[in-house]
Structures are given as C-alpha cells and as structure tokens.
Motif scaffolding. Structure first.
Motif, PDB file in Angstrom:
ATOM      1  N   ALA A  31       0.843  -1.511  -0.396  1.00 47.28           N
ATOM      2  CA  ALA A  31      -0.341  -0.039  -0.175  1.00 47.28           C
ATOM      3  C   ALA A  31       0.952   1.125   0.116  1.00 47.28           C
ATOM      4  CB  ALA A  31      -0.642   0.043   1.094  1.00 47.28           C
ATOM      5  N   VAL A  32       0.375   2.147  -0.439  1.00 47.45           N
ATOM      6  CA  VAL A  32       0.770   3.329  -0.655  1.00 47.45           C
ATOM      7  C   VAL A  32      -0.217   4.557   0.666  1.00 47.45           C
ATOM      8  CG1 VAL A  32       2.901   3.241  -2.300  1.00 47.45           C
ATOM      9  CG2 VAL A  32      -0.252   4.236  -2.851  1.00 47.45           C
ATOM     10  N   VAL A  33       0.522   5.968   1.517  1.00 52.17           N
ATOM     11  CA  VAL A  33      -0.398   6.620   2.147  1.00 52.17           C
ATOM     12  C   VAL A  33       0.477   7.758   1.010  1.00 52.17           C
ATOM     13  CG1 VAL A  33      -0.901   8.147   3.991  1.00 52.17           C
ATOM     14  CG2 VAL A  33      -0.579   5.121   3.670  1.00 52.17           C
ATOM     15  N   TYR A  34      -0.368   9.236   0.853  1.00 51.95           N
ATOM     16  CA  TYR A  34      -0.084   9.942   0.582  1.00 51.95           C
ATOM     17  C   TYR A  34      -1.430  10.998   1.065  1.00 51.95           C
ATOM     18  CZ  TYR A  34      -3.261   9.093  -3.488  1.00 51.95           C
ATOM     19  OH  TYR A  34      -4.766   8.800  -4.251  1.00 51.95           O
ATOM     20  N   GLY A  35      -0.777  12.505   0.438  1.00 57.59           N
ATOM     21  CA  GLY A  35      -1.406  13.239   0.822  1.00 57.59           C
ATOM     22  C   GLY A  35      -1.153  14.322   1.933  1.00 57.59           C
ATOM     23  N   GLN A  36      -1.572  15.380   2.550  1.00 58.99           N
ATOM     24  CA  GLN A  36      -0.606  16.161   3.944  1.00 58.99           C
ATOM     25  C   GLN A  36       0.465  16.974   2.856  1.00 58.99           C
ATOM     26  OE1 GLN A  36      -2.105  17.019   6.759  1.00 58.99           O
ATOM     27  NE2 GLN A  36      -4.344  16.235   5.694  1.00 58.99           N
ATOM     28  N   GLY A  37       0.428  16.789   2.176  1.00 58.55           N
ATOM     29  CA  GLY A  37       2.283  17.734   1.703  1.00 58.55           C
ATOM     30  C   GLY A  37       3.171  16.942   2.579  1.00 58.55           C
ATOM     31  N   LYS A  53     -12.282  -7.083   9.070  1.00 59.91           N
ATOM     32  CA  LYS A  53     -12.896  -5.348   9.254  1.00 59.91           C
ATOM     33  C   LYS A  53     -12.714  -4.497   8.766  1.00 59.91           C
ATOM     34  CE  LYS A  53      -9.036  -4.847  13.295  1.00 59.91           C
ATOM     35  NZ  LYS A  53      -8.706  -3.532  13.940  1.00 59.91           N
ATOM     36  N   PHE A  54     -12.599  -4.871   6.875  1.00 54.80           N
ATOM     37  CA  PHE A  54     -13.507  -3.502   5.979  1.00 54.80           C
ATOM     38  C   PHE A  54     -13.736  -4.813   4.665  1.00 54.80           C
ATOM     39  CE2 PHE A  54      -9.818  -1.655   9.007  1.00 54.80           C
ATOM     40  CZ  PHE A  54     -10.699  -0.754   9.752  1.00 54.80           C
ATOM     41  N   ALA A  55     -14.032  -5.548   5.084  1.00 55.56           N
ATOM     42  CA  ALA A  55     -15.155  -6.050   3.804  1.00 55.56           C
ATOM     43  C   ALA A  55     -15.394  -5.128   2.985  1.00 55.56           C
ATOM     44  CB  ALA A  55     -15.089  -7.553   4.127  1.00 55.56           C
ATOM     45  N   LYS A  56     -16.454  -4.511   3.133  1.00 57.51           N
ATOM     46  CA  LYS A  56     -17.509  -3.718   2.246  1.00 57.51           C
ATOM     47  C   LYS A  56     -17.016  -2.063   2.873  1.00 57.51           C
ATOM     48  CE  LYS A  56     -21.111  -6.198   2.241  1.00 57.51           C
ATOM     49  NZ  LYS A  56     -22.562  -7.018   1.702  1.00 57.51           N
ATOM     50  N   PHE A  57     -16.124  -1.771   2.898  1.00 56.81           N
ATOM     51  CA  PHE A  57     -15.861  -0.268   2.444  1.00 56.81           C
ATOM     52  C   PHE A  57     -15.823   1.446   1.265  1.00 56.81           C
ATOM     53  CE2 PHE A  57     -12.421  -2.221   0.214  1.00 56.81           C
ATOM     54  CZ  PHE A  57     -11.669  -1.178  -0.267  1.00 56.81           C
ATOM     55  N   THR A  58     -16.546   2.411   2.022  1.00 54.54           N
ATOM     56  CA  THR A  58     -16.994   2.838   0.552  1.00 54.54           C
ATOM     57  C   THR A  58     -15.750   4.539   0.752  1.00 54.54           C
ATOM     58  OG1 THR A  58     -18.101   4.390   2.096  1.00 54.54           O
ATOM     59  CG2 THR A  58     -19.382   2.668   1.464  1.00 54.54           C
ATOM     60  N   ASP A  59     -16.106   5.070  -0.252  1.00 49.91           N
ATOM     61  CA  ASP A  59     -15.749   5.968  -0.286  1.00 49.91           C
ATOM     62  C   ASP A  59     -15.257   7.173   1.103  1.00 49.91           C
ATOM     63  OD1 ASP A  59     -14.953   5.794  -2.955  1.00 49.91           O
ATOM     64  OD2 ASP A  59     -16.468   6.834  -4.073  1.00 49.91           O
ATOM     65  N   ASN A  60     -15.888   7.064   1.909  1.00 49.74           N
ATOM     66  CA  ASN A  60     -16.518   7.367   3.146  1.00 49.74           C
ATOM     67  C   ASN A  60     -15.896   7.046   4.095  1.00 49.74           C
ATOM     68  OD1 ASN A  60     -17.238  10.080   1.085  1.00 49.74           O
ATOM     69  ND2 ASN A  60     -19.898   9.012   2.580  1.00 49.74           N
ATOM     70  N   LYS A  77      -8.445   5.579  -1.262  1.00 49.22           N
ATOM     71  CA  LYS A  77      -8.744   6.335  -2.370  1.00 49.22           C
ATOM     72  C   LYS A  77      -9.191   4.876  -3.029  1.00 49.22           C
ATOM     73  CE  LYS A  77      -8.009  10.615  -4.988  1.00 49.22           C
ATOM     74  NZ  LYS A  77      -8.854  10.454  -3.951  1.00 49.22           N
ATOM     75  N   ASP A  78      -7.655   3.645  -3.587  1.00 53.01           N
ATOM     76  CA  ASP A  78      -8.223   3.245  -4.701  1.00 53.01           C
ATOM     77  C   ASP A  78      -8.078   1.756  -4.328  1.00 53.01           C
ATOM     78  OD1 ASP A  78      -8.533   2.080  -6.959  1.00 53.01           O
ATOM     79  OD2 ASP A  78      -6.473   2.345  -7.371  1.00 53.01           O
ATOM     80  N   ILE A  91      -3.695  -1.199  -2.615  1.00 46.39           N
ATOM     81  CA  ILE A  91      -4.136  -0.300  -1.737  1.00 46.39           C
ATOM     82  C   ILE A  91      -3.740   1.136  -2.015  1.00 46.39           C
ATOM     83  CG2 ILE A  91      -5.345   0.498   0.264  1.00 46.39           C
ATOM     84  CD1 ILE A  91      -6.320  -2.800   0.831  1.00 46.39           C
ATOM     85  N   ASP A  92      -4.057   2.275  -2.066  1.00 46.28           N
ATOM     86  CA  ASP A  92      -3.961   3.360  -2.161  1.00 46.28           C
ATOM     87  C   ASP A  92      -4.807   4.653  -0.495  1.00 46.28           C
ATOM     88  OD1 ASP A  92      -1.894   2.949  -4.561  1.00 46.28           O
ATOM     89  OD2 ASP A  92      -3.379   4.239  -5.401  1.00 46.28           O
ATOM     90  N   PHE A  93      -4.053   4.525  -0.184  1.00 46.21           N
ATOM     91  CA  PHE A  93      -4.471   6.036   0.585  1.00 46.21           C
ATOM     92  C   PHE A  93      -4.088   7.500   0.824  1.00 46.21           C
ATOM     93  CE2 PHE A  93      -3.928   1.637   3.274  1.00 46.21           C
ATOM     94  CZ  PHE A  93      -5.012   1.183   3.406  1.00 46.21           C
ATOM     95  N   TYR A  94      -4.772   8.206   1.294  1.00 46.06           N
ATOM     96  CA  TYR A  94      -5.137   9.575   1.322  1.00 46.06           C
ATOM     97  C   TYR A  94      -5.356   9.977   2.927  1.00 46.06           C
ATOM     98  CZ  TYR A  94      -5.665  14.044  -0.156  1.00 46.06           C
ATOM     99  OH  TYR A  94      -5.141  16.034   0.067  1.00 46.06           O
ATOM    100  N   GLU A  95      -3.977  10.898   2.609  1.00 45.20           N
ATOM    101  CA  GLU A  95      -4.236  11.135   4.675  1.00 45.20           C
ATOM    102  C   GLU A  95      -4.787  12.508   4.399  1.00 45.20           C
ATOM    103  OE1 GLU A  95      -0.901  11.913   8.309  1.00 45.20           O
ATOM    104  OE2 GLU A  95       0.210  11.472   6.195  1.00 45.20           O
ATOM    105  N   VAL A  96      -5.365  12.696   5.621  1.00 44.63           N
ATOM    106  CA  VAL A  96      -6.101  13.882   5.940  1.00 44.63           C
ATOM    107  C   VAL A  96      -5.842  14.674   7.745  1.00 44.63           C
ATOM    108  CG1 VAL A  96      -8.393  13.662   4.438  1.00 44.63           C
ATOM    109  CG2 VAL A  96      -8.090  13.162   6.842  1.00 44.63           C
TER     110      VAL A  96
END
Length: 182
Positions: A31-37, A53-60, A77-78, A91-96
């Motif tokens: 996986a990768v994590v990006y975001g927050q500059g 834990k996340f068999a079903k996840f949404t964009d939210n 994110k993807d 998996i692509d994660f977007y950090e906030v």
C-alpha cells in the motif's frame, strides 16, 4: 480510538513489482499513503486484518493506520482487486488531518416503506447523495432517510434530513428536494 477503524501497518523501504509479489506471498497487501503535503509512504498490511475489518468500505470509510509509533487518519483512495480471485492486491490511502473539517458527498440510504407509495404513489429520487461537512472521524458512511411517514404528494427536502450531531449540511440550497412521491 475505536478499534474497528484501526489498521496495523508496517513501513517498507523496498518497492517495485517483485517486492510487491513477495509481500503478497506473505498474505500481505502492499500500500501507499499520500496527502497532507508529505512524501509518499510505502506500507504493507496484513491481508486478513484488512479483509476482516473492511470487507465492505466506501469512499467515506475513515481508517486509522497504526505502525506502533504514529497513527494516520486516511481514506481508501483506490483498492486494486484481482478480478479472478477477488483479492485486493494494492491499496492507495489518502491522508487527512483528523482535526480539520472536510466536505464530502455522502450517499443517502432510503429506508422504510412510504405511506404514499403504499397508496399507489410513485417515488422519484432526485438526489442520491448529499454534501456534508465534518471532522473526518465524524463523517458518516451514509445518511438514512426514513420514507415511512412520507405521504402521496409530499417531498423531502435536504434540510429535512436527520444528520448526526457533528455533521452539517454543506449544500448551497437546503431547500432542494431529495425525493418526491406523486
């Protein structure tokens, strides 16, 4: 922190397709994590933990990635899935920032059988999602709209939606109709 949102991870310094195959052979997901500059971080996650834990996840779906030292608040994110095996292979994660409100579109989930529809009315859905504002960890995966009390000839407006306490409507016009029963 709510344990169901926490996902253990380990940072990895080697990447590329051959390393990704080695990670998958150990029943882990690269996986990768990006975001927050920040620079992109490369991770590996136990496949069984993610799928459990996340068999079903949404964009939210908001997750907390925990490497034992640092917790990062992220959205998926993807997620790349193998069509044949149905296994997630990247998996692509977007950090906030968990302390900064954000605006996101959230689906509206219709529940209940409307009185108006039972009387022969026709339900027309005009909005399937609504823009809301909240802190990431307060963001709902969906907003429920109970149609049970809606009569023939009635409509439900955005301002009529029941939102969780820490969530606000972020639409420009709260008088827009969500559903109509004619």
């Amino acid at each position: 922190m709510e344990n169901s949102r926490v996902l253990s991870c380990q940072y990895r310094s080697s990447f590329g397709s051959s390393n990704a195959r080695r990670i998958r052979a150990k029943s882990e997901i690269p996986a990768v994590v990006y975001g927050q500059g920040k620079d992109v971080s490369h991770l590996r996650i136990k496949s069984s933990e993610f799928n459990k834990k996340f068999a079903k996840f949404t964009d939210n779906t908001v997750l907390i990635l925990d490497d034992g030292k640092l917790e990062r608040c992220v959205f998926v994110k993807d997620a790349a899935e193998n069509i044949a095996s149905k296994l997630i292979y990247h998996i692509d994660f977007y950090e906030v920032d968990r302390n900064v409100e954000l605006e996101k579109y959230v689906p509206i989930k219709l529940i209940g059988a409307s009185i108006g529809v039972k009387e022969g009315g026709i339900l027309t859905v005009l909005k399937e999602q609504v823009k809301v504002r909240s802190l990431p960890l307060d963001l709902p995966e969906f907003i429920e709209l109970d149609l049970t009390p809606v009569n023939k000839g009635d409509s439900v407006l955005l301002k009529d939606l029941v939102l969780p306490s820490n969530v606000r409507l972020a639409e420009n016009d709260e008088n827009l109709e969500v559903v109509i029963i004619k």
